[in-house]
Design an enzyme around this catalytic site. Structure first.
Site, PDB file in Angstrom:
ATOM      1  CE  LYS A 131      -7.265  -3.937  -4.707  1.00 54.51           C
ATOM      2  NZ  LYS A 131      -6.135  -2.991  -4.812  1.00 54.51           N
ATOM      3  CE  LYS A 181      -2.426   3.774   3.000  1.00 55.51           C
ATOM      4  NZ  LYS A 181      -3.591   2.906   2.754  1.00 55.51           N
ATOM      5  CE  LYS A 198      -1.907  -1.689   3.801  1.00 55.61           C
ATOM      6  NZ  LYS A 198      -3.350  -1.496   3.708  1.00 55.61           N
ATOM      7  NE  ARG A 199       1.716   6.578  -2.477  1.00 54.57           N
ATOM      8  CZ  ARG A 199       1.591   7.573  -3.349  1.00 54.57           C
ATOM      9  NH1 ARG A 199       0.915   7.410  -4.462  1.00 54.57           N
ATOM     10  NH2 ARG A 199       2.185   8.729  -3.130  1.00 54.57           N
TER      11      ARG A 199
HETATM   12  C1  LIG Z   1      -5.839  -1.888  -4.041  1.00 54.36           C
HETATM   13  C2  LIG Z   1      -4.679  -1.035  -4.312  1.00 54.36           C
HETATM   14  C3  LIG Z   1      -4.362   0.019  -3.448  1.00 54.36           C
HETATM   15  C4  LIG Z   1      -5.142   0.292  -2.178  1.00 54.36           C
HETATM   16  O1  LIG Z   1      -4.558  -0.452  -1.130  1.00 54.36           O
HETATM   17  P1  LIG Z   1      -4.892  -0.168   0.400  1.00 54.36           P
HETATM   18  O2  LIG Z   1      -4.235  -1.304   1.108  1.00 54.36           O
HETATM   19  O3  LIG Z   1      -6.393  -0.246   0.509  1.00 54.36           O
HETATM   20  O4  LIG Z   1      -4.343   1.143   0.742  1.00 54.36           O
HETATM   21  C5  LIG Z   1      -3.268   0.805  -3.726  1.00 54.36           C
HETATM   22  N1  LIG Z   1      -2.494   0.578  -4.806  1.00 54.36           N
HETATM   23  C6  LIG Z   1      -2.760  -0.441  -5.653  1.00 54.36           C
HETATM   24  C7  LIG Z   1      -1.851  -0.660  -6.809  1.00 54.36           C
HETATM   25  C8  LIG Z   1      -3.852  -1.273  -5.443  1.00 54.36           C
HETATM   26  O5  LIG Z   1      -4.103  -2.269  -6.300  1.00 54.36           O
END
Ligand SMILES: *Cc1c(COP(=O)(O)O)cnc(C)c1O
Length: 792
Positions: free
Chosen positions: A641, A535, A529-530
């Site tokens: 996901k 986070k 994630k970012r």
């Molecule tokens: C799903 C997704 C995110 C979001 O991720 P989080 O864990 O909900 O912050 C960010 N970047 C990509 C490439 C993703 O596929």
């Protein structure tokens, strides 16, 4: 469609679209030829959907978003059209490996993270559900930057996905609108007229988005900025070449780059211009389409629902009023009511630094007429709700507050998870909620199971189809049918085998990319994630060090092997996040080189996390790290996901984790940490960090090692600032949650060591993930916000 027919189409496109002779064609030529052949198949349902929408005079959804994090298109399109297997055969017949062609496609990275990916999932679900819709955005020439590491540090380079042709788009030079900036407002015939000083042309580029089984397709319309002034031939002829091209260059900067920061609002002029550029072009397009077969603008809300993805397009309220009143002559109050009838606003964040505000001077310089309209909206609101507290309003302290503007101009406002929507009511807009009861609703985010399960995880998708039959991809609640099978050891073994296949594939990829060998029997523990303090990648890496320290103290204690995988980019200006990236890489270097532990613990951080990398990592994950400080993550979609792909979550009660826990049950989720309420209370104790550190010997040891330069021997003081912040500031409560997290990680090891227990948990995560299909989310928007029905 047979392989032979597809082959003929590919050869025809190679010859007549690419202008290449087969013996001289590159991989890219073949990929483009195949993409065009596939696109041809999308055009058929696309035209049919457009004709149906016009013929039935259906309500359309117009989704306004500054970001679409699309990723690759080819494989997704083939799967939705049911052409994947045909394509494998067709390309094999030409001596080509379909996989290599798929892997040649660059990611369309027109977004930062979750917000942009949500918009992409929504486009796919709207097409699957037959919800007539347009997605509007900006065709950035440079999407999100590419990331690589130099001595562990993030280095950014420009992304250039459009350096080669995009085979999916249709350029529409005839669909162009003029967008103005700056200038003055004058009264003409008793009406305000805006005379902009600068103008640019917004040119449409359309990409069809096809849904599951090709039953419907909608349009993603991205605007490119062009100069409006004619090329200055006189100047050019005088030899002043650069000056002749200047207006064009200036205009093009508008659609040049995506701002690479997803959480901090910086108040940059160019950003406001981009937001207005997208919004004004989209609204002009919407009105043109509506007026083509309707006369009465008063009925607009019955025909168009306009959704603002966060406040970025919140200028839509004033701009729609301007178009309806200044251009089409409706009275102001009437225009305001019509605009409100069309508009909906999705809030995505509670972080104060992310809430958009513009100084009145910046706003008024760039959009002088809109500043007047905002003033009128604000006084209209004050007049109609006389009890409004004096401190509230759109215009306060010399600033234009886009959150308040979006709220007041929308008929519905939504949060993106149950907890988040509650916090929007109680902490973000409590007064506005009291004045407008029922306006705030919840629509918990979702993700498309076509891309994130069917396409990304063939082994598991195959097992699901063998167990449940066909068609679950568009009816994800059917995954509940897997539940009785989790008691069956044979099914669990099949489930584990699917996961193992994905882990082997990932290990091979990482081996090729980094030269590191991974043990596919280890727990694959993934946080992607970012990179952001809230986070808490820092919590994860500190615990990793504690785990390493424990293994070293007692290497023969029967440890469960673990692979820690990190992925993510930091905003280029976010120094603390970049420091965390460097620490992860420094720790990885030391741990991976330690012969005592490296059979039991590895740290991997592949650079340049994007959608394609997510598609590799998520199906191979055993453990999903969702460890944000409670109350800070609006929803998350990565968490969904992972759950769909049979990873078990270790997480806090934050965002949609709350609903994941509710769906999957407490026995199938590793819950730890303070709740949102406890976080707020804990912060009141100024000594919270010091007390937590002193109560945890492992954390004390970890901070000591980092402070001594154990992971930065060439520069022992490298992390002094970081360690100091944990001791004395720690706004995100890393220290306070450390002990609970560390203990829960030990519980993860115990669960994994018991395969019957683990694979039952994993399979139940998939079985109970149906709620997190973005089809469910879109149905919620259609019923509660857009008032629209499926055309299928
Ligand atoms: C799903 C997704 C995110 C979001 O991720 P989080 O864990 O909900 O912050 C960010 N970047 C990509 C490439 C993703 O596929």
């Amino acid at each position: 469609m047979t392989p032979n027919l597809l082959q003929a189409d590919v050869l025809r496109h190679l010859t007549f679209t690419q202008g290449k002779d087969a013996p001289h064609a590159s991989l890219q030529d073949w990929r483009l030829a195949l993409s065009h052949a596939i696109r041809d198949r999308i055009v058929v349902p696309w035209f049919a959907a457009t004709r149906r929408t016009w013929a039935d005079d259906r309500k359309r959804v117009c989704y306004l978003s500054m970001e679409y994090l699309i990723g690759r298109v080819l494989e997704d399109a083939m799967i939705n059209l049911g052409l994947y297997d045909v394509a494998v055969e067709a390309m094999a017949g030409l001596g080509l490996d379909l996989r290599a062609l798929i892997d040649d496609e660059p990611d369309a990275a027109l977004g930062n993270g979750g917000l942009g990916r949500l918009a992409a999932c929504f486009m796919e679900s709207m097409a699957t559900l037959g919800c007539p819709a347009y997605g509007y955005g900006i065709r950035y020439e440079n999407g999100l930057f590419r990331q690589h590491f130099e001595h562990g540090r993030q280095v950014e380079t420009a992304e250039d996905w459009l350096a080669h042709v995009d085979p999916w788009e249709f350029t529409r030079p005839e669909s162009a609108y003029t967008v103005g900036f700056k200038g003055q407002v004058e009264i003409r015939d008793g009406r305000e007229v805006w005379f902009p000083e600068e103008t640019v042309t917004a040119e449409a580029h359309d990409t069809p988005v096809v849904g599951w089984q090709g039953k419907w397709a909608n349009t993603l319309r991205l605007w490119a900025a062009k100069g409006t002034a004619d090329f200055d031939l006189a100047r050019f002829n005088r030899g002043d070449y650069a000056a002749a091209a200047e207006p064009e260059t200036l205009a093009r900067t508008l659609s040049r780059v995506l701002y690479p920061d997803d959480t901090t609002h910086q108040g940059k002029e160019l950003r406001l211009k981009q937001e207005f550029f997208l919004t004004s072009a989209a609204l002009q397009d919407i009105l043109r389409r509506y007026l083509a077969n309707h006369g009465d603008l008063g009925a607009l809300p019955a025909h168009v629902a306009i959704q603002m993805n966060d406040t970025h397009p919140a200028i839509a309220g004033p701009e729609l009023i301007r178009l309806l009143s200044d251009v089409h002559g409706l009275p102001f109050d009437r225009a305001l009511e019509i605009a409100r009838g069309c508009l909906g606003f999705t809030n995505h964040t509670l972080l104060p630094e992310a809430l958009e505000k513009w100084t009145m001077s910046t706003f008024g310089t760039i959009l002088p007429r809109h500043l007047q309209i905002v003033e009128r909206i604000d006084s209209w609101h004050r007049r109609n709700w006389p009890g409004r507290p004096h401190y509230l309003g759109i215009l306060k302290h010399g600033e234009v507050r886009m959150g308040e503007l979006a709220f007041i101009m929308s008929h519905k406002v939504n949060g993106v998870s149950a907890l988040h929507s509650q916090l929007v009511k109680t902490t973000l807009f409590p007064e506005l909620d009291a004045m407008h009861p029922g306006r705030i609703v919840n629509q918990t985010n979702g993700v498309t199971p076509r891309r994130w399960l069917r396409m990304a995880n063939r082994p598991l998708a195959g097992l699901i189809t063998r167990t449940l039959g066909e068609g679950w991809e568009a009816d994800l609640d059917r995954l509940r049918g897997l539940e009785p099978h989790v008691e069956d050891a044979g099914f669990r073994a099949d489930f584990a085998a699917a996961k193992h296949e994905n882990k082997v594939a990932l290990a091979n990829w990482i081996g090729r990319e980094t030269g590191l060998a991974l043990d596919p029997h280890a727990i694959f523990d993934v946080q992607i994630k970012r990179i952001h303090e809230y986070k808490r990648q820092l919590l994860n890496i500190l615990q990793t060090v504690a785990h390493w320290h424990a293994i070293r103290a007692n290497p023969e204690a029967g440890w469960v092997p673990r692979v820690k995988i990190f992925g993510g980019k930091a905003a280029p200006g976010y120094a603390v996040a970049k420091e965390i990236i460097r620490l992860i890489n420094d720790v990885a270097e030391v741990l991976n080189a330690d012969p005592v532990t490296n059979g039991l613990l590895r740290v991997i951080y592949p650079p340049n996390y994007n959608v394609t990398m997510a598609e590799r990592l998520i199906p191979a994950a055993d453990l999903s790290e969702q460890i944000s400080t409670a109350g800070k993550e609006a929803s998350g979609t990565g968490n969904m996901k992972f759950m769909m792909n049979g990873a078990v979550t270790i997480g806090t009660l934050d965002g949609a984790n709350v609903e994941i826990l509710h769906e999957v049950g407490a026995g199938n989720f590793f819950l730890f940490g303070l709740t949102a309420d406890e976080v707020a209370r804990r912060r009141e104790d100024p000594e919270h960090a010091r007390k937590a550190i002193q109560a945890s010997q492992p954390l004390l040891d970890v901070l000591q090692m980092i402070a001594e330069g154990r992971f930065s021997p060439a520069e022992p003081e490298r992390y002094h600032g970081l360690v100091h912040r944990v001791w004395h500031h720690d706004y995100f409560l890393v220290a306070s949650d450390f002990a609970a997290y560390h203990a829960m990680q030990a519980e993860v090891d115990r669960a994994y060591a018991d395969p019957a227990r683990w694979w039952k948990m994993a399979a139940l995560n998939t079985a109970r993930s149906g709620f997190f299909s973005s089809d469910r989310t879109i149905r919620g928007y259609m019923d509660e916000i857009w008032q629209t029905t499926s055309a299928l």
